[in-house]
Design a protein around this motif. Structure first.
Motif, PDB file in Angstrom:
ATOM      1  N   ALA A  78       0.821  -1.375  -0.151  1.00 22.95           N
ATOM      2  CA  ALA A  78      -0.061   0.235  -0.151  1.00 22.95           C
ATOM      3  C   ALA A  78       0.913   1.457   0.005  1.00 22.95           C
ATOM      4  N   VAL A  79       0.319   2.391  -0.528  1.00 19.83           N
ATOM      5  CA  VAL A  79       1.085   3.589  -0.511  1.00 19.83           C
ATOM      6  C   VAL A  79      -0.256   4.544  -0.070  1.00 19.83           C
ATOM      7  N   VAL A  80      -0.078   5.469   0.882  1.00 17.54           N
ATOM      8  CA  VAL A  80      -0.718   6.521   1.164  1.00 17.54           C
ATOM      9  C   VAL A  80       0.202   8.121   1.254  1.00 17.54           C
ATOM     10  N   SER A  81      -0.705   8.896   0.139  1.00 19.74           N
ATOM     11  CA  SER A  81      -0.082  10.169  -0.074  1.00 19.74           C
ATOM     12  C   SER A  81      -1.123  10.935  -0.267  1.00 19.74           C
ATOM     13  N   TYR A  82      -0.518  12.330  -0.124  1.00 19.56           N
ATOM     14  CA  TYR A  82      -1.430  13.531  -0.063  1.00 19.56           C
ATOM     15  C   TYR A  82      -0.780  14.683  -0.334  1.00 19.56           C
ATOM     16  N   ALA A  83      -1.319  15.832  -0.670  1.00 20.45           N
ATOM     17  CA  ALA A  83      -0.781  17.125  -0.867  1.00 20.45           C
ATOM     18  C   ALA A  83      -0.545  17.764   0.446  1.00 20.45           C
ATOM     19  N   ILE A  84       0.582  18.254   0.563  1.00 16.29           N
ATOM     20  CA  ILE A  84       1.067  19.355   1.974  1.00 16.29           C
ATOM     21  C   ILE A  84       0.681  20.663   1.339  1.00 16.29           C
ATOM     22  N   GLY A  85       0.054  21.304   2.249  1.00 14.28           N
ATOM     23  CA  GLY A  85      -0.423  22.779   2.164  1.00 14.28           C
ATOM     24  C   GLY A  85       0.715  23.930   2.000  1.00 14.28           C
ATOM     25  N   ASP A  86       0.418  24.878   1.731  1.00 14.73           N
ATOM     26  CA  ASP A  86       1.570  25.836   1.389  1.00 14.73           C
ATOM     27  C   ASP A  86       1.941  26.839   2.790  1.00 14.73           C
ATOM     28  N   GLU A  87       1.241  26.518   4.050  1.00 15.71           N
ATOM     29  CA  GLU A  87       1.605  27.134   5.064  1.00 15.71           C
ATOM     30  C   GLU A  87       2.080  26.268   6.233  1.00 15.71           C
ATOM     31  N   PRO A  88       3.411  26.490   6.978  1.00 18.27           N
ATOM     32  CA  PRO A  88       3.862  25.273   7.798  1.00 18.27           C
ATOM     33  C   PRO A  88       2.803  25.160   8.894  1.00 18.27           C
ATOM     34  N   GLU A  89       2.836  24.023   9.323  1.00 14.04           N
ATOM     35  CA  GLU A  89       2.032  23.458  10.429  1.00 14.04           C
ATOM     36  C   GLU A  89       2.815  23.902  11.737  1.00 14.04           C
ATOM     37  N   PRO A  90       2.147  24.226  12.779  1.00 12.25           N
ATOM     38  CA  PRO A  90       2.429  24.893  14.044  1.00 12.25           C
ATOM     39  C   PRO A  90       3.350  23.590  14.636  1.00 12.25           C
ATOM     40  N   LEU A  91       4.534  24.036  15.593  1.00 14.88           N
ATOM     41  CA  LEU A  91       5.295  22.930  16.222  1.00 14.88           C
ATOM     42  C   LEU A  91       5.178  23.066  17.762  1.00 14.88           C
ATOM     43  N   ASP A  92       4.580  24.061  18.242  1.00 18.87           N
ATOM     44  CA  ASP A  92       4.737  24.261  19.902  1.00 18.87           C
ATOM     45  C   ASP A  92       4.150  23.309  20.673  1.00 18.87           C
ATOM     46  N   GLU A  93       2.867  22.717  20.146  1.00 14.92           N
ATOM     47  CA  GLU A  93       2.122  21.875  20.848  1.00 14.92           C
ATOM     48  C   GLU A  93       2.547  20.610  20.644  1.00 14.92           C
ATOM     49  N   LEU A  94       3.337  20.217  19.981  1.00 14.00           N
ATOM     50  CA  LEU A  94       3.635  18.671  19.372  1.00 14.00           C
ATOM     51  C   LEU A  94       4.775  18.061  20.453  1.00 14.00           C
ATOM     52  N   GLY A  95       4.700  16.973  20.594  1.00 14.96           N
ATOM     53  CA  GLY A  95       5.792  16.212  21.343  1.00 14.96           C
ATOM     54  C   GLY A  95       7.206  16.104  20.545  1.00 14.96           C
ATOM     55  N   PRO A  96       8.112  15.801  21.323  1.00 21.83           N
ATOM     56  CA  PRO A  96       9.359  15.785  20.697  1.00 21.83           C
ATOM     57  C   PRO A  96       9.645  15.091  19.452  1.00 21.83           C
ATOM     58  N   ILE A  97       9.055  13.802  19.332  1.00 27.37           N
ATOM     59  CA  ILE A  97       9.255  13.245  18.257  1.00 27.37           C
ATOM     60  C   ILE A  97       8.479  13.629  16.750  1.00 27.37           C
ATOM     61  N   MET A  98       7.260  13.978  17.241  1.00 35.77           N
ATOM     62  CA  MET A  98       6.329  14.736  16.091  1.00 35.77           C
ATOM     63  C   MET A  98       6.965  15.957  15.830  1.00 35.77           C
ATOM     64  N   ARG A  99       7.418  16.825  16.778  1.00 34.77           N
ATOM     65  CA  ARG A  99       8.022  17.858  16.218  1.00 34.77           C
ATOM     66  C   ARG A  99       8.952  17.984  15.382  1.00 34.77           C
ATOM     67  N   THR A 100       9.975  16.919  15.716  1.00 34.30           N
ATOM     68  CA  THR A 100      11.087  16.819  14.526  1.00 34.30           C
ATOM     69  C   THR A 100      10.613  16.393  13.326  1.00 34.30           C
ATOM     70  N   LEU A 101       9.603  15.451  13.306  1.00 34.72           N
ATOM     71  CA  LEU A 101       9.058  14.913  11.943  1.00 34.72           C
ATOM     72  C   LEU A 101       8.124  16.229  11.240  1.00 34.72           C
ATOM     73  N   GLN A 102       7.483  16.753  12.086  1.00 40.69           N
ATOM     74  CA  GLN A 102       6.876  18.163  11.404  1.00 40.69           C
ATOM     75  C   GLN A 102       7.520  19.019  10.842  1.00 40.69           C
ATOM     76  N   SER A 103       8.730  19.106  11.436  1.00 35.44           N
ATOM     77  CA  SER A 103       9.636  20.300  11.073  1.00 35.44           C
ATOM     78  C   SER A 103      10.321  19.815   9.729  1.00 35.44           C
ATOM     79  N   LEU A 104      10.345  18.636   9.486  1.00 34.06           N
ATOM     80  CA  LEU A 104      10.708  18.212   8.166  1.00 34.06           C
ATOM     81  C   LEU A 104       9.802  18.420   6.807  1.00 34.06           C
ATOM     82  N   GLU A 105       8.514  17.895   7.302  1.00 39.35           N
ATOM     83  CA  GLU A 105       7.301  18.195   6.395  1.00 39.35           C
ATOM     84  C   GLU A 105       7.131  19.530   6.261  1.00 39.35           C
TER      85      GLU A 105
END
Length: 205
Positions: A78-105
């Motif tokens: 399987a593959v799951v894929s989708y469009a990422i928007g043009d505005e960055p997602e906020p990082l402040d309320e994310l836990g350390p693991i997800m904050r790192t991943l979201q920073s790359l996204e």
């Protein structure tokens, strides 16, 4: 779409949410189920959380954004894929693991993001990963492709390199109590297909 190995690539179905959850956890090397365990009720199987998420209609990780490779009537990959928007997602309320991943996204804004790509072990070495990347590329249209992979996942990186992905960024991995042999997350991107490249004046090359 059918490839040379008698596999049929087609849109996923809602009733295949369990396969999407299992393959999603395989693609993430257990990180998804790590998060599911932290949100499960006492006595609840964490995989139930993953299935419930895959069955949603209005989320990024959803059967609606998935395609599967079917072999002899079975979901093989399987593959799951989708469009990422043009505005960055906020990082402040994310836990350390997800904050790192979201920073790359957030560095891949405007791309078509490959969130999950996985093949069940008994169906590997049949070209299914590449076939599903081609499906993701078709769905991406005029957007470049992006994905995140562990630095130690050499088999996946060979596939991505061969498909035209290149390293765009790398950050040290935060693990907390999640077990992983990897040391870093790598963001890889693939340029827009020539079918969608546009010359000045709007002419498609």
């Amino acid at each position: 779409m059918q490839n040379g190995n008698s596999a049929v690539v087609r849109p996923a179905r809602r009733e295949e949410a369990a396969d999407l959850a299992r393959l999603g956890d395989m693609a993430g090397h257990g990180l998804p189920s790590y998060f599911w365990r932290h949100t499960a009720e006492p006595g609840q199987n964490p995989m139930e959380i993953g299935i419930a998420r895959a069955i949603r209609d209005d989320a990024d990780f959803s059967w609606r954004n998935a395609a599967v490779a079917e072999v002899d009537g079975r979901v093989a990959a399987a593959v799951v894929s989708y469009a990422i928007g043009d505005e960055p997602e906020p990082l402040d309320e994310l836990g350390p693991i997800m904050r790192t991943l979201q920073s790359l996204e957030n560095r891949a804004l405007g791309s078509h993001y490959v969130n999950v790509l996985a093949v069940y072990p008994e169906f590997r070495r049949r070209g299914l990963g590449r076939a599903l990347l081609e499906e993701a590329e078709r769905r991406a249209g005029p957007r470049r492709l992006s994905l995140i992979v562990e630095d130690t996942n050499t088999a996946a990186r060979r596939l991505y390199d061969a498909f035209g992905f290149r390293v765009a960024a790398e950050v040290p991995m935060v693990k907390e109590d999640w077990k992983s042999d990897a040391n870093a997350w790598i963001l890889m991107e693939r340029p827009v297909s020539r079918d969608f490249q546009t010359a000045p004046g709007g002419t498609t090359l």
